[in-house]
Scaffold this motif. Structure first.
Motif, PDB file in Angstrom:
ATOM      1  N   GLU A  38       0.745  -1.217   0.218  1.00 31.75           N
ATOM      2  CA  GLU A  38      -0.253   0.609  -0.239  1.00 31.75           C
ATOM      3  C   GLU A  38       1.073   1.121   0.107  1.00 31.75           C
ATOM      4  N   ALA A  54       2.572   1.563  -3.758  1.00 35.45           N
ATOM      5  CA  ALA A  54       1.477   2.400  -4.415  1.00 35.45           C
ATOM      6  C   ALA A  54       1.178   3.673  -4.263  1.00 35.45           C
ATOM      7  N   SER A 107       2.353  -2.536  -8.243  1.00 34.37           N
ATOM      8  CA  SER A 107       2.358  -3.248  -6.638  1.00 34.37           C
ATOM      9  C   SER A 107       1.446  -3.906  -7.362  1.00 34.37           C
ATOM     10  N   GLN A 136      -1.997  -6.366  -5.860  1.00 30.72           N
ATOM     11  CA  GLN A 136      -2.758  -5.956  -4.533  1.00 30.72           C
ATOM     12  C   GLN A 136      -2.852  -7.388  -3.710  1.00 30.72           C
TER      13      GLN A 136
END
Length: 366
Positions: free
Chosen positions: A97, A100, A106, A108
């Motif tokens: 996270e 990103a 990146s 998920q």
């Protein structure tokens, strides 16, 4: 903010005898048939252990390949990470996270409650596989993808452990997607990194590397203090339209103040310039070094702060807390789990201060 409702339950049914055979030689790339049930839908799958060092842990990580139907939500393959050595269970998720948020491509990730033959196997983190479908879902040009699977993926002509010349320039990589011709382009990329004179390096590398993406990835790896991430634990993608390579982060559980075995690392264990040949050569160019300083300074002020990351850390922790007592590998560590948000936030504050101090000196390098 993480949505707790996205935590799903996976039920895997597998013949006990083949499943037991996976533990006979944990290093073997052995795939066995199984069935995955999601809600009322069933999928024929192949199941295998994943990881390298982590295969030795009691709680195993898994790879899943869908055989019928061949795709699930547009994916042919997924990874289930056990996060065994991470007492918080959130370091990988938090890292992706974070990446990103600073503009780095990146995978998920989503949490999964995994049952195997009706027994609860624990809380797992589902990682999106980095393959050509990963690119298609993001409407990116399809191009070759390599997984950096060991420390020889160090962008050098030399082996990382022995300093001897590599038998092959592509050592350390496994091609996930592409052709033999792509292997030749990878070799040419590594050769260029190492033999191009300083005077020609800036022009040469800009034709082969997405420098902006690389410097953002470097900043992210430096902030999270992933000691292993510079020489493996990443995917390498070449954009078929631009010809430029980019790095995609992968396996970031040994971060945010802990190593691959979960042991505490001091926040100053990793310097501001990282640790591989490509980073050293890029940061030797004044234009690139200045740009890296600008990127990192902005991240330290806006993204890598306790204020920015505390809401996500708290949300992830609260989502997982109800299930810790059920996980057979984590229930005895509930007290440590409870203290991890404060530990991670303390690391962020100390790491930020250390990097701010290093940044001032780094800017003055001629």
């Amino acid at each position: 903010m993480y949505d707790c409702s996205s935590i799903t339950t996976y039920y895997i049914t597998v013949d006990p005898e083949p499943f037991a055979s996976l533990n006979v030689n944990v290093s073997a790339e052995l795939w066995i048939p199984a069935v995955l049930r999601l809600d009322r839908d069933e999928y024929q799958i192949k199941l295998a252990f994943r990881g390298a060092h982590t295969r030795k842990f009691p709680k195993k990580s898994f790879q899943i390949q869908f055989t019928y139907p061949e795709l699930y939500e547009g994916q042919r393959e997924i990874h289930l990470n056990a996060e065994y050595a991470d007492p918080s269970l959130i370091r990988n998720k938090l890292s992706f996270e974070f990446f990103a948020g600073i503009g780095v491509l990146s995978p998920q990730t989503h949490y999964v409650l995994l049952y195997i033959n009706e027994a609860f196997a624990g809380i797992y983190l589902k990682l999106e596989a980095v393959d050509e479908l990963f690119l298609q879902r993001r409407e990116l040009p399809v191009g070759p993808i390599y997984y950096a699977v060991n420390s020889d993926a160090n962008f050098s002509l030399l082996q990382s452990r022995t300093d001897e010349v590599k038998d092959a320039l592509e050592a350390g990589y496994v091609r996930k997607y592409g052709t033999d011709d792509d292997d030749q382009r990878l070799r040419a990329f590594i050769y260029t990194i190492n033999i191009t004179p300083v005077a020609q390096f800036e022009e040469a590398i800009e034709k082969l590397l997405d420098v902006d993406s690389y410097l953002r990835w470097l900043a992210g790896a430096v902030c999270t203090q992933n000691l292993d991430g510079f020489i493996h634990n990443y995917a390498l993608y070449q954009n078929s339209q631009t010809g430029c390579f980019a790095i995609i982060p992968w396996d970031y559980d040994a971060t945010w103040g802990r190593n691959v075995n979960g042991r505490i690392l001091h926040p100053n264990r990793l310097a501001i310039d990282g640790r591989n040949t490509l980073s050293a050569r890029i940061l030797d160019i004044p234009k690139f070094r200045q740009y890296y300083c600008e990127i990192l300074e902005n991240i330290l002020q806006t993204q890598f702060t306790e204020h920015k990351l505390e809401p996500m850390i708290t949300a992830l922790h609260e989502c997982l807390e109800p299930f810790i007592g059920l996980d057979p590998y984590k229930k005895a560590l509930a007290e440590e789990f409870a203290s991890e948000p404060a530990f991670i936030l303390s690391f962020i504050g100390k790491r930020n201060a250390f990097l701010q101090e290093q940044l001032e000196s780094f800017k003055k390098i001629n």
